[in-house]
Design a protein around this motif. Structure first.
Motif, PDB file in Angstrom:
ATOM      1  N   ILE A  14      37.390  20.575   6.782  1.00 52.05           N
ATOM      2  CA  ILE A  14      36.832  19.497   7.592  1.00 52.05           C
ATOM      3  C   ILE A  14      37.416  19.528   9.007  1.00 52.05           C
ATOM      4  CG2 ILE A  14      36.547  16.978   7.792  1.00 52.05           C
ATOM      5  CD1 ILE A  14      34.970  18.272   5.422  1.00 52.05           C
ATOM      6  N   ILE A  73      54.067  18.291  15.361  1.00 51.19           N
ATOM      7  CA  ILE A  73      52.948  17.375  15.090  1.00 51.19           C
ATOM      8  C   ILE A  73      53.229  16.009  15.728  1.00 51.19           C
ATOM      9  CG2 ILE A  73      51.706  16.132  13.260  1.00 51.19           C
ATOM     10  CD1 ILE A  73      51.922  18.684  11.554  1.00 51.19           C
ATOM     11  N   VAL A  91      47.468  13.148   1.090  1.00 52.62           N
ATOM     12  CA  VAL A  91      48.510  13.510   2.068  1.00 52.62           C
ATOM     13  C   VAL A  91      48.376  12.611   3.306  1.00 52.62           C
ATOM     14  CG1 VAL A  91      49.369  15.359   3.594  1.00 52.62           C
ATOM     15  CG2 VAL A  91      48.632  15.911   1.273  1.00 52.62           C
ATOM     16  N   GLU A 112      41.096   9.699   0.987  1.00 53.28           N
ATOM     17  CA  GLU A 112      42.046   8.567   0.981  1.00 53.28           C
ATOM     18  C   GLU A 112      41.328   7.314   0.478  1.00 53.28           C
ATOM     19  OE1 GLU A 112      45.080   9.398   1.686  1.00 53.28           O
ATOM     20  OE2 GLU A 112      44.516  11.364   2.456  1.00 53.28           O
ATOM     21  N   ASP A 172      35.271  24.526  -2.560  1.00 53.73           N
ATOM     22  CA  ASP A 172      34.690  25.028  -1.321  1.00 53.73           C
ATOM     23  C   ASP A 172      34.738  26.560  -1.345  1.00 53.73           C
ATOM     24  OD1 ASP A 172      34.107  22.547  -0.350  1.00 53.73           O
ATOM     25  OD2 ASP A 172      36.012  22.310   0.703  1.00 53.73           O
ATOM     26  N   GLN A 300      28.787  19.801   1.450  1.00 51.74           N
ATOM     27  CA  GLN A 300      30.054  19.065   1.428  1.00 51.74           C
ATOM     28  C   GLN A 300      30.956  19.415   2.600  1.00 51.74           C
ATOM     29  OE1 GLN A 300      29.384  21.643  -0.561  1.00 51.74           O
ATOM     30  NE2 GLN A 300      31.106  23.048  -0.385  1.00 51.74           N
TER      31      GLN A 300
HETATM   32  P1  NAD Z   1      41.603  21.510   3.230  1.00 48.38           P
HETATM   33  O1  NAD Z   1      42.594  21.776   2.172  1.00 48.38           O
HETATM   34  O2  NAD Z   1      40.502  22.506   3.466  1.00 48.38           O
HETATM   35  O3  NAD Z   1      42.332  21.318   4.633  1.00 48.38           O
HETATM   36  C1  NAD Z   1      43.471  20.525   4.782  1.00 48.38           C
HETATM   37  C2  NAD Z   1      44.364  21.144   5.856  1.00 48.38           C
HETATM   38  O4  NAD Z   1      45.474  20.286   6.074  1.00 48.38           O
HETATM   39  C3  NAD Z   1      44.907  22.520   5.476  1.00 48.38           C
HETATM   40  O5  NAD Z   1      44.774  23.381   6.591  1.00 48.38           O
HETATM   41  C4  NAD Z   1      46.380  22.230   5.156  1.00 48.38           C
HETATM   42  O6  NAD Z   1      47.214  23.339   5.441  1.00 48.38           O
HETATM   43  C5  NAD Z   1      46.660  21.083   6.111  1.00 48.38           C
HETATM   44  N1  NAD Z   1      47.796  20.245   5.738  1.00 48.38           N
HETATM   45  C6  NAD Z   1      48.309  20.005   4.496  1.00 48.38           C
HETATM   46  N2  NAD Z   1      49.341  19.133   4.583  1.00 48.38           N
HETATM   47  C7  NAD Z   1      49.467  18.816   5.893  1.00 48.38           C
HETATM   48  C8  NAD Z   1      50.363  17.979   6.610  1.00 48.38           C
HETATM   49  N3  NAD Z   1      51.303  17.262   5.986  1.00 48.38           N
HETATM   50  N4  NAD Z   1      50.240  17.887   7.967  1.00 48.38           N
HETATM   51  C9  NAD Z   1      49.280  18.595   8.622  1.00 48.38           C
HETATM   52  N5  NAD Z   1      48.412  19.424   7.987  1.00 48.38           N
HETATM   53  C10 NAD Z   1      48.509  19.514   6.629  1.00 48.38           C
HETATM   54  O7  NAD Z   1      41.007  20.069   2.935  1.00 48.38           O
HETATM   55  P2  NAD Z   1      39.555  19.533   3.336  1.00 48.38           P
HETATM   56  O8  NAD Z   1      38.581  19.973   2.324  1.00 48.38           O
HETATM   57  O9  NAD Z   1      39.317  19.810   4.759  1.00 48.38           O
HETATM   58  O10 NAD Z   1      39.762  17.969   3.077  1.00 48.38           O
HETATM   59  C11 NAD Z   1      40.362  17.120   4.053  1.00 48.38           C
HETATM   60  C12 NAD Z   1      39.946  15.700   3.788  1.00 48.38           C
HETATM   61  O11 NAD Z   1      38.520  15.613   3.908  1.00 48.38           O
HETATM   62  C13 NAD Z   1      40.257  15.157   2.374  1.00 48.38           C
HETATM   63  O12 NAD Z   1      40.494  13.784   2.463  1.00 48.38           O
HETATM   64  C14 NAD Z   1      38.974  15.408   1.628  1.00 48.38           C
HETATM   65  O13 NAD Z   1      38.821  14.572   0.504  1.00 48.38           O
HETATM   66  C15 NAD Z   1      37.958  15.090   2.702  1.00 48.38           C
HETATM   67  N6  NAD Z   1      36.640  15.699   2.509  1.00 48.38           N
HETATM   68  C16 NAD Z   1      36.520  16.978   2.056  1.00 48.38           C
HETATM   69  C17 NAD Z   1      35.259  17.516   1.856  1.00 48.38           C
HETATM   70  C18 NAD Z   1      35.074  18.888   1.311  1.00 48.38           C
HETATM   71  O14 NAD Z   1      34.110  19.088   0.594  1.00 48.38           O
HETATM   72  N7  NAD Z   1      35.921  19.833   1.601  1.00 48.38           N
HETATM   73  C19 NAD Z   1      34.123  16.751   2.163  1.00 48.38           C
HETATM   74  C20 NAD Z   1      34.276  15.462   2.703  1.00 48.38           C
HETATM   75  C21 NAD Z   1      35.545  14.940   2.858  1.00 48.38           C
END
Ligand code: NAD
Length: 335
Positions: A14, A73, A91, A112, A172, A300
């Protein structure tokens, strides 16, 4: 024009899309993205010109890998007006204190809980209520897809009750940790699933129940939607309502599966094959005895991306009219 300064914390599925979408807008800019490790995604972010920030303890690893980091960060958060938190579900909540200490606005994603921000956002449903807010949650991909269809039908015809069955992608495309798989998993087994109640975080007046299963695909989710309506109508009336929504796309011309939708997205040269719109098969739209049925596919990885841009615009009060913000976002993205 002074642009709103946006940071993206968590540059995964995302986060990378939100960063590119923000970069495409005229009224906001990306001042930094965060990566925890100096992997290929960090290298590409650097090539794309993003300033990369990392946990203070990992800055040495970035230097060693030859990927320049601009700072920690915490330093990134200090420079921003608003942080879009795209860290994995669960997280993000750990970062709340960090954002509040820095006095920045924050957006979290659907992983969240509603309570973390106290406001759950969807651009067509409640843009104006998000004006000037400091904390917002953009609801998940499935909830976004449901809100986009329920809201306009409820406004025009009145919705008595919604029932949804969701066939959810198991992972994904890049998510090797979750595969390989070969099963259909009721998820959760206990019914109803959380998806229906989550729609109520945006549309509390809607009666809705849902069931979900995970299936062995990475491409998209598929919803079977049933709405009991208060008003007599035809399938043509519903098609007109959906056709008036810029983030609903009718699929046809031989597209009979999610695989072909993704191929279509490649063919029209969408970035990363993204389909930001709900993809509805108009042939599936059926009305019998005041009950509406249809199929929609939800990409998604990308459906929440324009919603994040609109949420930023509302919270930063860059545009007071939701419809105008949606237009600006769509135009900049090429939607
Ligand atoms: P992801 O795992 O693809 O990406 C998360 C990123 O955050 C990774 O690059 C990871 O290394 C990084 N990360 C982990 N801990 C961290 C920290 N403490 N500080 C900074 N960076 C950190 O996850 P995603 O699929 O992009 O999901 C992110 C959010 O979006 C979640 O809440 C998820 O539920 C939501 N979401 C996901 C989707 C989907 O289908 N992938 C769709 C809609 C919403």
């Amino acid at each position: 024009m002074v642009k709103a300064k946006i940071a993206v914390n968590g540059y995964g599925t995302i986060g990378k899309r939100v960063a590119d979408a923000v970069k495409a807008q005229k009224d906001m800019e990306i001042i930094g993205i965060s990566k925890t490790k100096p992997n290929y995604e960090a290298a590409v972010a650097h090539q794309l010109g993003y300033d990369i920030y990392a946990p203070a303890a990992n800055l040495g690893a970035f230097e060693k890998a030859g990927i320049p980091a601009a700072g920690s960060i915490e330093e990134m958060v200090e420079k921003a007006d608003l942080v879009v938190d795209c860290t994995p579900g669960g997280v993000g909540e750990e970062n709340k204190a960090l954002y509040q200490k820095a006095g920045v606005k924050a957006i979290w994603q659907g992983g969240e809980e509603h309570e973390l921000a106290g406001f759950s956002f969807n651009a067509v449903c409640n843009y104006e209520k998000a004006l000037g807010l400091d904390l917002v949650r953009v609801v998940s991909c499935n909830t976004t897809g449901l809100c986009r269809v329920i809201y306009p039908v409820d406004r025009e015809l009145g919705v008595k009750k919604v029932r949804v069955t969701l066939a959810r992608r198991a992972a994904d495309p890049n998510d090797v940790k979750k595969g390989p798989i070969n099963a259909i998993v009721p998820d959760p087994i206990k019914l109803p699933s959380h998806h229906g109640p989550d729609v109520q975080s945006v549309l509390p007046q809607i009666k809705i129940t849902s069931a979900a299963m995970k299936i062995p695909t990475t491409l998209m989710h598929l919803h079977t939607v049933n709405m009991e309506l208060n008003t007599d109508c035809t399938a043509e009336d519903i098609k007109e309502i959906f056709a008036s929504q810029s983030r609903i796309h009718f699929v046809g011309q031989g597209i009979s599966s999610t695989a072909e939708i993704m191929e279509y997205a490649r063919d029209i040269q969408r970035p990363r094959n993204d389909m930001w719109e709900n993809c509805i098969w108009p042939e599936s739209i059926t009305v019998q005895e005041n009950e509406l049925y249809f199929f929609q596919a939800i990409h998604q990885e990308s459906i929440v991306v324009p919603e994040n841009v609109d949420a930023i615009r509302a919270m930063m009060e860059l545009e007071s009219d939701g419809a105008k913000s949606i237009k600006k976002t769509n135009k900049a993205l090429g939607l």
